[in-house]
Design an enzyme around this catalytic site. Structure first.
Site, short mmCIF file in Angstrom:
data_model
loop_
_atom_site.label_atom_id
_atom_site.label_comp_id
_atom_site.label_asym_id
_atom_site.label_seq_id
_atom_site.Cartn_x
_atom_site.Cartn_y
_atom_site.Cartn_z
N ASP A 45 -10.62 4.48 -2.16
CA ASP A 45 -11.30 3.52 -1.30
C ASP A 45 -12.81 3.52 -1.54
O ASP A 45 -13.43 4.58 -1.74
CB ASP A 45 -11.05 3.84 0.16
CG ASP A 45 -9.60 3.61 0.57
OD1 ASP A 45 -8.82 3.10 -0.25
OD2 ASP A 45 -9.26 3.93 1.73
N ASP A 87 0.83 -1.20 0.00
CA ASP A 87 0.00 0.00 0.00
C ASP A 87 0.87 1.25 0.00
O ASP A 87 1.54 1.55 0.99
CB ASP A 87 -0.89 -0.04 1.24
CG ASP A 87 -2.01 0.97 1.20
OD1 ASP A 87 -1.97 1.87 0.34
OD2 ASP A 87 -2.93 0.86 2.02
#
Length: 441
Positions: free
Chosen positions: A225, A165
């Site tokens: 997201d 990430d």
């Protein structure tokens, strides 16, 4: 002697043609690097991820109970084999220059290897999380400058998947730098004897779909997201994408995905019901969650459940364990559904499957029930004069058709069908019709 004017004209023509060639070369789209394969993720990863429900409050007991629940409730047998730890398994918060990367002995007293063995003995796989910065998104130690060391450690633990990430450390980084950090970790993982699936989580920035496969990345996020919403106006907090935002984001990116390298539309929100402590959103209806699941299956996105799998209600579990829908996601051909028709709020998506049949999804984005139609010839450009239709949510064959198929679709519903061409005999009947009549005699 060659006339000097002719020679000059000839040289000028060559110069003009060369200039034109350079202009066209500059205008042409850059060639995409060929996918680099580690031989993994020939179909999209399917399983569970800890973040959306638990955040960094994870431990050994939660993971073991989740594995046991996925076996007991039928999820493993439906194809959910990955059990992925997100951020929070690490021992230390703070920069990597100040701390080593270790598992938290209080949360995981028997270590990550124990969990990997526990998963493997039950036919499942274990994933883990890190990032290319000094710290991760939740502030734990990252992998910057220690990629080879960390890849070796993950492999020694028996890890099968790495979510890498970069959003919190490289959000504004140029493409060249992004390519470098993901290439470095990809090379480190590929140098291990154990195969580890690599997920590049960069929220769709830097046109990651254009180059990630060339570095050996197995799946990459195409957007920011997901929120626990089906259709929220705009982006929540100017960041989160709802289900339809994510779907629209992927239109036109289908060509970048295929066996071993997939567009990732983010985790499944089925079962969260607006109760996630990590995601914004008020939740979706049962129909909307089922539509979300159907869409992710059709576009061949990784499908990682974010809800607490130990507490799924009956409807959510029936949604997630529909093997006929999961099969569309796991079809070995690896095709991605395209939007083949757009009538405003009514859209048709379709893709060809490995056995020559086609999956068709009818999506009603509108506020009222609508009548929708599809035609294999008009919408799929395939010469099906007679075809069988199977409803994959009703698990029922609807019969043979030689005209366009028409049905009602509720507001925010997706109806999903599998259609197969029927061969016809000399007298015009389909072979299957003739066989049924013969067996009835």
């Amino acid at each position: 002697m060659v006339d000097q004017k002719q020679q000059c004209r000839g040289n000028g023509l060559v110069w003009v043609l060369a200039t034109i060639a350079l202009v066209f070369a500059a205008a042409a789209p850059a060639a995409q690097p060929a996918p680099r394969s580690n031989g993994l993720a020939q179909t999209p990863p399917v399983g569970w991820s800890s973040w959306n429900n638990f955040g960094d409050d994870i431990n050994e007991q939660i993971v073991i109970e989740s594995i046991d629940a996925m076996i007991a409730n039928g999820m493993r047998d439906a194809g959910y084999v990955f059990v992925n730890l997100d951020d929070g398994w690490q021992r230390y918060k703070g920069a990597r220059k100040d701390h080593p990367l270790e598992f938290d002995p209080k949360k995981f007293p028997r270590g990550i290897s124990y969990l990997a063995d526990y998963a493997h003995q039950r036919g499942m796989k274990l994933g883990i999380y890190s990032g290319p910065g000094q710290t991760t998104c939740a502030g734990y130690t990252g992998s910057e400058g220690h990629e080879a060391e960390d890849a070796k450690m993950f492999a020694s633990w028996g890890v099968d998947h790495l979510k890498y990430d970069s959003c919190c450390s490289h959000r504004e980084a140029p493409k060249e730098e992004l390519q470098k950090i993901f290439r470095t970790m990809s090379n480190a993982l590929m140098s291990q004897q154990r195969g580890i699936v690599l997920h590049a989580c960069h929220c769709g920035w830097g046109d990651i779909w254009e180059w990630a496969a060339g570095l050996g990345v197995n799946h990459w996020r195409i957007g920011q997201d997901i929120s626990d919403d089906f259709n929220y106006p705009g982006n929540r907090e100017h960041y989160y994408f709802d289900v339809l935002d994510q779907l629209d984001r992927g239109v036109g990116l289908e060509k970048y995905a295929g066996p071993g390298h997939w567009n990732d539309y983010d985790m499944l929100i089925v079962g969260l019901d607006g109760k996630s402590k990590q995601l914004v959103g008020t939740g979706a209806s049962n129909i909307e969650y089922r539509t979300h699941f159907s869409l992710w299956a059709m576009v061949s996105s990784p499908m990682l459940v974010g809800a607490d799998v130990r507490k799924l209600d009956k409807y959510s579990l029936e949604t997630l364990t529909n093997k006929e829908i999961v099969a569309l996601n796991q079809d070995p051909a690896g095709n991605v559904a395209h939007k083949v028709r757009d009538d405003g709020d009514l859209e048709v998506f379709a893709k060809e499957l490995a056995d020559g049949s086609h999956a068709v999804l009818l999506l009603n984005r509108g506020a009222a029930t609508a009548t929708m139609t599809f035609s294999p010839r008009a919408d799929l450009q395939v010469p099906m004069d007679r075809y069988n239709v199977r409803d994959l949510w009703q698990h029922r064959d609807l019969g043979a058709y030689d005209i366009p198929f028409t049905t009602e679709v509720q507001s925010h519903e997706a109806r999903v069908f599998r259609i197969r061409q029927l061969s016809t005999s000399v007298n015009g009947r389909s072979v299957s019709d003739a066989a049924e009549q013969e067996s009835a005699r």
